[in-house]
Motif scaffolding. Structure first.
Motif, PDB file in Angstrom:
ATOM      1  N   GLU A 140       0.846  -1.187   0.000  1.00 35.41           N
ATOM      2  CA  GLU A 140       0.000   0.000   0.000  1.00 35.41           C
ATOM      3  C   GLU A 140       0.886   1.244   0.000  1.00 35.41           C
ATOM      4  O   GLU A 140       1.856   1.318   0.765  1.00 35.41           O
ATOM      5  CB  GLU A 140      -0.901   0.005   1.232  1.00 35.41           C
ATOM      6  N   ILE A 141       0.568   2.196  -0.861  1.00 31.08           N
ATOM      7  CA  ILE A 141       1.259   3.486  -0.842  1.00 31.08           C
ATOM      8  C   ILE A 141       0.458   4.371   0.093  1.00 31.08           C
ATOM      9  O   ILE A 141      -0.682   4.757  -0.213  1.00 31.08           O
ATOM     10  CB  ILE A 141       1.386   4.099  -2.253  1.00 31.08           C
ATOM     11  N   VAL A 142       1.008   4.668   1.257  1.00 31.65           N
ATOM     12  CA  VAL A 142       0.246   5.359   2.301  1.00 31.65           C
ATOM     13  C   VAL A 142       0.193   6.855   1.999  1.00 31.65           C
ATOM     14  O   VAL A 142       1.197   7.472   1.645  1.00 31.65           O
ATOM     15  CB  VAL A 142       0.835   5.091   3.694  1.00 31.65           C
ATOM     16  N   ASN A 143      -0.961   7.431   2.167  1.00 30.76           N
ATOM     17  CA  ASN A 143      -1.199   8.808   1.744  1.00 30.76           C
ATOM     18  C   ASN A 143      -0.681   9.845   2.739  1.00 30.76           C
ATOM     19  O   ASN A 143       0.201  10.655   2.420  1.00 30.76           O
ATOM     20  CB  ASN A 143      -2.701   9.009   1.520  1.00 30.76           C
ATOM     21  N   ASP A 144      -1.220   9.827   3.949  1.00 26.33           N
ATOM     22  CA  ASP A 144      -0.967  10.932   4.873  1.00 26.33           C
ATOM     23  C   ASP A 144       0.481  10.975   5.346  1.00 26.33           C
ATOM     24  O   ASP A 144       1.068  12.056   5.508  1.00 26.33           O
ATOM     25  CB  ASP A 144      -1.916  10.843   6.072  1.00 26.33           C
ATOM     26  N   GLU A 145       1.071   9.803   5.552  1.00 27.62           N
ATOM     27  CA  GLU A 145       2.482   9.749   5.940  1.00 27.62           C
ATOM     28  C   GLU A 145       3.365  10.284   4.812  1.00 27.62           C
ATOM     29  O   GLU A 145       4.370  10.978   5.052  1.00 27.62           O
ATOM     30  CB  GLU A 145       2.858   8.310   6.282  1.00 27.62           C
TER      31      GLU A 145
END
Length: 330
Positions: A140-145
């Protein structure tokens, strides 16, 4: 016959008088690649393009600027040993991009320097965002981080002297976050040129070869846009405008003229379009094989992008077209 439209085409002078779309060096942003090495290296996947040393970058940008090109955008080729999963190098104040910005601004104070804000050149996973493994084993490519790191990167570039930062990551909410981070750091005058409608395109291949930045696993379809969609681009434009973008961009350009037109209808902000590496390579390859007249096709393709509604064009042909204009060849 009362109506003979050919009367308006009968000579170069008349055709120039009634021409509806103009094209000039002042419309261009020149993408340039830079690396840590002392020498300049030809890019195999993009004939005619170069990975420049900082010295070479300053020289090439200066020559283009002298021909009337107002802006460059910098893309770094980062050594593998400086990459990691959290892309920490992207906000190193002594890193390649900050040093390139400083050299460009010192040598060419009137040149507009734009930087790419994304993690893929620095990320050992090759993605525009930070990669995490989900409980089911999927990536998963994490958004907020990711957005938190992008803010550090943008502020780093602004502190080095960038005029415009250009987030190309396609994470949600990053324009507002960048605007807040820049303002809080005292960089209210640094503009944001957002990659607003960046599609998950097969046209990017040669660029990834130029930077060795292809994803190590998976693809970019969970954050870059589906090329079947138009209304989604309108939604992204509205969001970016509300979040404080100063300019918006469509990428790629040639196969997305309808998107450029729709974006132009949607916003009053300046609209940029990126004639990407695959578009460049197709023209260069066909011209080198003798099947196309390079100059004629380059100009036709760029006029099409302007005609669709782009105010600014990112193109690897920027310096060549500026030279043709200076020589009175179009």
């Amino acid at each position: 016959m009362l109506h003979r439209p050919r009367r308006n085409r009968k000579s170069p002078a008349i055709r120039n008088l009634v021409r509806e779309t103009s094209l000039s060096a002042k419309d261009f942003i020149y993408p340039l690649f830079v690396h840590e090495d002392e020498g300049n290296v030809a890019i195999e996947s993009m004939p005619g393009c170069t990975r420049w040393s900082i010295t070479g970058l300053v020289k090439e940008a200066g020559e283009a600027h002298a021909l009337g090109v107002p802006a460059v955008v910098i893309f770094p080729a980062v050594p593998e040993e400086k990459k990691n999963s959290s892309a920490d190098e992207c906000y190193n104040p002594d890193g390649l991009v900050p040093r390139a910005i400083q050299a460009l601004k010192q040598a060419h104070p009137t040149l507009c320097v734009i930087t790419d804000v994304a993690l893929d050149p620095y990320n050992s996973d090759g993605h525009d965002g930070i990669v995490r493994q989900k409980t089911n084993g999927e990536l998963e490519i994490v958004n907020d981080e990711t957005v938190e790191v992008l803010c550090k990167q943008a502020v780093c570039h602004a502190q080095a002297g960038a005029d415009i930062v250009s987030p190309s990551d396609m994470m949600d909410g990053r324009v507002e976050a960048l605007r807040t981070a820049l303002d809080d750091a005292g960089h209210q005058d640094v503009s944001i040129l957002s990659y607003t409608a960046k599609y998950a395109s097969a046209y990017y291949g040669p660029f990834r070869g130029a930077l060795d930045s292809a994803p190590k696993a998976g693809d970019k379809k969970t954050y870059q846009m589906d090329y079947a969609n138009v209304r989604e681009a309108v939604r992204e434009v509205v969001l970016d405008e509300d979040e404080g973008a100063d300019m918006v961009m469509v990428k790629p350009a040639g196969a997305y003229l309808d998107i450029i037109s729709k974006v132009r209808e949607t916003t009053s902000l300046p609209v940029a379009a990126y004639q990407v590496s695959g578009e460049y390579l197709m023209i260069k390859s066909a011209a080198e094989a003798g099947w196309l007249d390079e100059k004629a096709v380059v100009l036709e393709s760029l006029y099409a992008i302007k005609r669709a509604g782009a105010d600014l064009i990112l193109t690897y042909f920027a310096k060549s077209v500026a030279q043709w204009e200076a020589d009175g060849e179009f």
